[in-house]
Design an enzyme around this catalytic site. Structure first.
Site, PDB file in Angstrom:
ATOM      1  N   ILE A   1       2.705  -9.189  19.302  1.00 56.40           N
ATOM      2  CA  ILE A   1       3.751  -9.563  18.345  1.00 56.40           C
ATOM      3  C   ILE A   1       5.152  -9.329  18.914  1.00 56.40           C
ATOM      4  O   ILE A   1       6.025 -10.192  18.801  1.00 56.40           O
ATOM      5  CB  ILE A   1       3.591  -8.733  17.046  1.00 56.40           C
ATOM      6  CG1 ILE A   1       2.298  -9.115  16.348  1.00 56.40           C
ATOM      7  CG2 ILE A   1       4.781  -8.906  16.125  1.00 56.40           C
ATOM      8  CD1 ILE A   1       1.851  -8.116  15.302  1.00 56.40           C
TER       9      ILE A   1
ATOM     10  N   HIS B   1       0.815  -1.215   0.000  1.00 50.65           N
ATOM     11  CA  HIS B   1       0.000   0.000   0.000  1.00 50.65           C
ATOM     12  C   HIS B   1       0.850   1.268   0.000  1.00 50.65           C
ATOM     13  O   HIS B   1       0.349   2.344   0.294  1.00 50.65           O
ATOM     14  CB  HIS B   1      -0.958  -0.013   1.209  1.00 50.65           C
ATOM     15  CG  HIS B   1      -1.997  -1.092   1.128  1.00 50.65           C
ATOM     16  ND1 HIS B   1      -2.824  -1.423   2.167  1.00 50.65           N
ATOM     17  CD2 HIS B   1      -2.337  -1.918   0.113  1.00 50.65           C
ATOM     18  CE1 HIS B   1      -3.628  -2.422   1.800  1.00 50.65           C
ATOM     19  NE2 HIS B   1      -3.340  -2.740   0.559  1.00 50.65           N
TER      20      HIS B   1
ATOM     21  N   CYS C   1       6.718  22.441  -9.744  1.00 54.34           N
ATOM     22  CA  CYS C   1       6.029  22.521 -11.052  1.00 54.34           C
ATOM     23  C   CYS C   1       4.580  22.977 -10.886  1.00 54.34           C
ATOM     24  O   CYS C   1       3.865  23.163 -11.871  1.00 54.34           O
ATOM     25  CB  CYS C   1       6.082  21.175 -11.779  1.00 54.34           C
ATOM     26  SG  CYS C   1       4.827  19.987 -11.221  1.00 54.34           S
TER      27      CYS C   1
HETATM   28  N1  APR Z   1      -0.112  -8.007  18.473  1.00 61.79           N
HETATM   29  C1  APR Z   1      -0.856  -8.885  17.720  1.00 61.79           C
HETATM   30  N2  APR Z   1      -1.962  -8.505  17.045  1.00 61.79           N
HETATM   31  C2  APR Z   1      -2.356  -7.215  17.133  1.00 61.79           C
HETATM   32  C3  APR Z   1      -1.626  -6.249  17.906  1.00 61.79           C
HETATM   33  C4  APR Z   1      -0.460  -6.707  18.591  1.00 61.79           C
HETATM   34  N3  APR Z   1       0.295  -5.877  19.314  1.00 61.79           N
HETATM   35  N4  APR Z   1      -2.270  -5.058  17.800  1.00 61.79           N
HETATM   36  C5  APR Z   1      -3.352  -5.261  17.001  1.00 61.79           C
HETATM   37  N5  APR Z   1      -3.393  -6.544  16.599  1.00 61.79           N
HETATM   38  C6  APR Z   1      -4.356  -7.177  15.683  1.00 61.79           C
HETATM   39  C7  APR Z   1      -5.792  -6.785  15.918  1.00 61.79           C
HETATM   40  O1  APR Z   1      -6.397  -7.741  16.773  1.00 61.79           O
HETATM   41  C8  APR Z   1      -6.395  -6.812  14.502  1.00 61.79           C
HETATM   42  O2  APR Z   1      -7.078  -8.037  14.251  1.00 61.79           O
HETATM   43  O3  APR Z   1      -4.027  -6.697  14.407  1.00 61.79           O
HETATM   44  C9  APR Z   1      -5.187  -6.749  13.576  1.00 61.79           C
HETATM   45  C10 APR Z   1      -5.162  -5.532  12.670  1.00 61.79           C
HETATM   46  O4  APR Z   1      -6.209  -5.648  11.760  1.00 61.79           O
HETATM   47  P1  APR Z   1      -6.677  -4.374  10.879  1.00 61.79           P
HETATM   48  O5  APR Z   1      -6.812  -3.167  11.776  1.00 61.79           O
HETATM   49  O6  APR Z   1      -7.827  -4.794  10.072  1.00 61.79           O
HETATM   50  O7  APR Z   1      -5.408  -4.086   9.969  1.00 61.79           O
HETATM   51  P2  APR Z   1      -4.944  -4.823   8.622  1.00 61.79           P
HETATM   52  O8  APR Z   1      -5.320  -6.249   8.580  1.00 61.79           O
HETATM   53  O9  APR Z   1      -3.502  -4.464   8.472  1.00 61.79           O
HETATM   54  O10 APR Z   1      -5.771  -4.104   7.521  1.00 61.79           O
HETATM   55  C11 APR Z   1      -5.602  -2.726   7.396  1.00 61.79           C
HETATM   56  O11 APR Z   1      -6.797  -2.174   5.506  1.00 61.79           O
HETATM   57  O12 APR Z   1      -7.795  -0.845   4.014  1.00 61.79           O
HETATM   58  C12 APR Z   1      -6.625  -1.350   4.428  1.00 61.79           C
HETATM   59  O13 APR Z   1      -4.926   0.145   3.778  1.00 61.79           O
HETATM   60  C13 APR Z   1      -5.574  -0.397   4.858  1.00 61.79           C
HETATM   61  O14 APR Z   1      -3.540  -1.593   5.010  1.00 61.79           O
HETATM   62  C14 APR Z   1      -4.698  -1.244   5.692  1.00 61.79           C
HETATM   63  C15 APR Z   1      -5.539  -2.434   5.950  1.00 61.79           C
END
Ligand code: APR
Length: 238
Positions: free
Chosen positions: A225, A114, A143
């Protein structure tokens, strides 16, 4: 179990989502109340439409996001992954994150699906600048074109070369580890499945369950993590 898989694997690919960045202090997207998108509708403000028709709001939204990233820094988990790449323990990182923290931490083979908030570029001539342009509220190129962050906006496709590299890495993987993604965003969430179909072991480390958990060989919930990586690193270094 995960430690054994890592030790046995000859080609390990890491896939990170926003959960990788929360321990740096950045908000995730979909958590209620604290999630970034609880406050703004991304499909409206983070879009080519906003860039073309409501540019002041676009600049304001992304300036906040750039400042948010500048306020934070990679955490120990990012550093461990960078070190693992140098030691040949992992071969690459596919990420949905736009904070650029894997590269800042020193990882080399990072596939940013992204894009990144670490730089901006001119929508007209393509000239690239550092994100301090947004910090100093400089939103136009010499520009005269609009400067926009080098991220994928709603209304745009994923960068093709990065996408192809991520396909190649997923196909080559014999171990594919998802760190902190809800795996709800397509097509990015297809990489773990592709790897699995091609014979890789699949591991998912995420605080909450994901839709893909039943495909995984190892699932780790309710653990952060940073903590999981630090523990593994301790064993791999001793
Ligand atoms: N350790 C483990 N898991 C974690 C932690 C942590 N410290 N913090 C948050 N999480 C988990 C949450 O439980 C959640 O399920 O990480 C997950 C993040 O999920 P999302 O917020 O949906 O993020 P992601 O899967 O990266 O999707 C976001 O959506 O539209 C797009 O561009 C946007 O790249 C982005 C993506």
């Amino acid at each position: 179990m995960l430690l054994d898989l890592i030790k046995k694997s000859r080609y390990t690919v890491i896939y990170t989502g926003v959960g990788m960045s929360t321990e740096s202090g950045l908000p995730d997207f979909r958590s209620t109340k604290t999630g970034l998108w609880e406050q703004e509708d991304p499909s409206v403000v983070a879009s080519t439409d906003a860039l073309n028709r409501d540019v002041e709001r676009f600049f304001e939204f992304y300036r906040k996001r750039v400042l948010g990233v500048k306020d934070c820094s990679p955490h120990k988990g990012h550093e461990i992954l960078a070190e693992w790449e140098r030691r040949g323990i992992i071969q690459g990182i596919i990420t949905q994150n736009v904070d650029g923290f894997h590269s800042v931490a020193g990882s080399d083979n990072v596939m940013e699906l992204h894009g990144t908030l670490q730089q901006v570029h001119c929508q007209s001539c393509g000239q690239v600048y550092g994100n301090e342009m947004y910090e100093s509220e400089t939103f136009y190129c010499t520009c005269g074109g609009k400067l926009r962050p080098s991220v994928v906006l709603f209304g745009e496709g994923l960068p093709e070369d990065t996408f192809m590299k991520a396909i190649d890495a997923s196909e080559r993987a014999d171990l594919f580890i998802v760190l902190g993604s809800s795996l709800t965003v397509t097509p990015a969430n297809q990489f773990p499945l592709l790897a699995k179909e091609q014979g890789a072991k699949l591991v998912i480390v995420n605080l909450e369950p994901t839709l893909f958990d039943h495909y995984a060989d190892v699932v780790i919930h309710k653990r952060k993590i940073g903590e999981v990586l630090a523990e593994l690193d301790h064993h791999l270094s001793s």
